[in-house]
Design a protein around this motif. Structure first.
Motif, PDB file in Angstrom:
ATOM      1  N   THR A   3      -4.839  -2.917  -8.844  1.00  0.00           N
ATOM      2  CA  THR A   3      -5.081  -3.960  -9.843  1.00  0.00           C
ATOM      3  C   THR A   3      -3.771  -4.692 -10.102  1.00  0.00           C
ATOM      4  O   THR A   3      -2.729  -4.050 -10.294  1.00  0.00           O
ATOM      5  CB  THR A   3      -5.608  -3.363 -11.160  1.00  0.00           C
TER       6      THR A   3
ATOM      7  N   ALA B  30      -8.026  -3.715  -2.482  1.00  0.00           N
ATOM      8  CA  ALA B  30      -8.137  -4.676  -3.585  1.00  0.00           C
ATOM      9  C   ALA B  30      -9.550  -5.233  -3.600  1.00  0.00           C
ATOM     10  O   ALA B  30     -10.038  -5.730  -2.584  1.00  0.00           O
ATOM     11  CB  ALA B  30      -7.126  -5.810  -3.417  1.00  0.00           C
TER      12      ALA B  30
ATOM     13  N   TYR C 170      -3.531 -12.023  -1.721  1.00  0.00           N
ATOM     14  CA  TYR C 170      -3.516 -10.747  -1.012  1.00  0.00           C
ATOM     15  C   TYR C 170      -3.385 -10.945   0.496  1.00  0.00           C
ATOM     16  O   TYR C 170      -2.660 -10.203   1.176  1.00  0.00           O
ATOM     17  CB  TYR C 170      -4.775  -9.937  -1.338  1.00  0.00           C
TER      18      TYR C 170
END
Length: 236
Positions: free
Chosen positions: A132, A183, A203
């Motif tokens: 997170t 993720a 990401y």
């Protein structure tokens, strides 16, 4: 000056909660639809500690008192309409978060990150953790996200090194090692580029690969929400 990345403590949690509740109330980034109480992040900090996993905050000690007041006014304006619609219980939760934020504003938290075991009730998932990262809207585009992610990955790599050094052989997997980081990113179904798709792009820039999309598993603000699944090897 670059922010300081440091382990989170209970002192930082009210500011972290303030960030989280912004996304809960105003975006699809989290599937919570109401503001959460401080115990939500207190239990998270406790869980990371119990699992010997990282929980870091990015702190900007250079923020002026004036900047802090501006940030507080930003939150007050943004939350005012939602607050009017909330029931009494929800108002109490939001008031708790705001009161805590006022007393902890000197921490100047720009964002936070943590890792928790992925599906902890299934022991075979032990090599994987779920990531997170949350940033204050006033901190986006300042390189805070990459710094938080870098610190978290380095912590996991050092952990892996300690695990391997405790044994004489070098098996493919040592108990306690973290091999993969996952993720889960809520994303808009439309062509618009919102917070979710920007997070997924972040990401991917940081070396995560998209391994799948859970289509239409969420419903928020009257529309379906997808969840992208991204994955990266920890290494080290």
């Amino acid at each position: 000056m670059a922010p300081t990345i440091q382990p989170a403590t209970s002192h930082h949690l009210p500011s972290c909660l303030y960030i989280y509740n912004h996304y809960a109330l105003h975006t699809i980034v989290t599937f919570h639809t109401t503001a959460q109480p401080l115990s939500f992040l207190s239990s998270t900090l406790e869980a990371t500690s119990k699992a010997s996993l990282p929980f870091f905050v990015a702190v900007d000690s250079e923020l002026s008192e004036h900047s802090g007041r501006d940030e507080q006014e930003h939150w007050k304006r943004e939350n005012s309409d939602k607050k009017k619609e909330a029931n009494t219980e929800q108002e109490n939760i939001e008031d708790e978060a705001k009161a805590s934020k006022k007393t902890s504003e000197e921490s100047n938290v720009l964002g936070y990150t943590y890792a928790l075991p992925y599906r902890p009730h299934r022991p075979a998932y032990a090599p994987a953790v779920e990531l997170t990262i949350m940033l204050s809207p006033t901190a986006t585009g300042r390189g805070v996200g990459p710094q938080l992610l870098s610190a978290l990955l380095e912590d996991l790599r050092l952990r892996n090194g300690r695990m391997r050094s405790a044994i004489s052989s070098a098996p493919a997997y040592t108990e306690g090692e973290i091999k993969e980081i996952i993720a889960m990113v809520a994303m808009e179904q439309s062509d618009c580029i919102g917070e979710g798709k920007r997070a997924a792009k972040f990401y991917e820039r940081e070396g995560f690969r998209k391994v799948g999309v859970l289509q239409g598993v969420g419903w928020k603000f009257g529309r379906k929400v997808d969840v992208g699944v991204l994955q990266k090897g920890v290494g080290g």
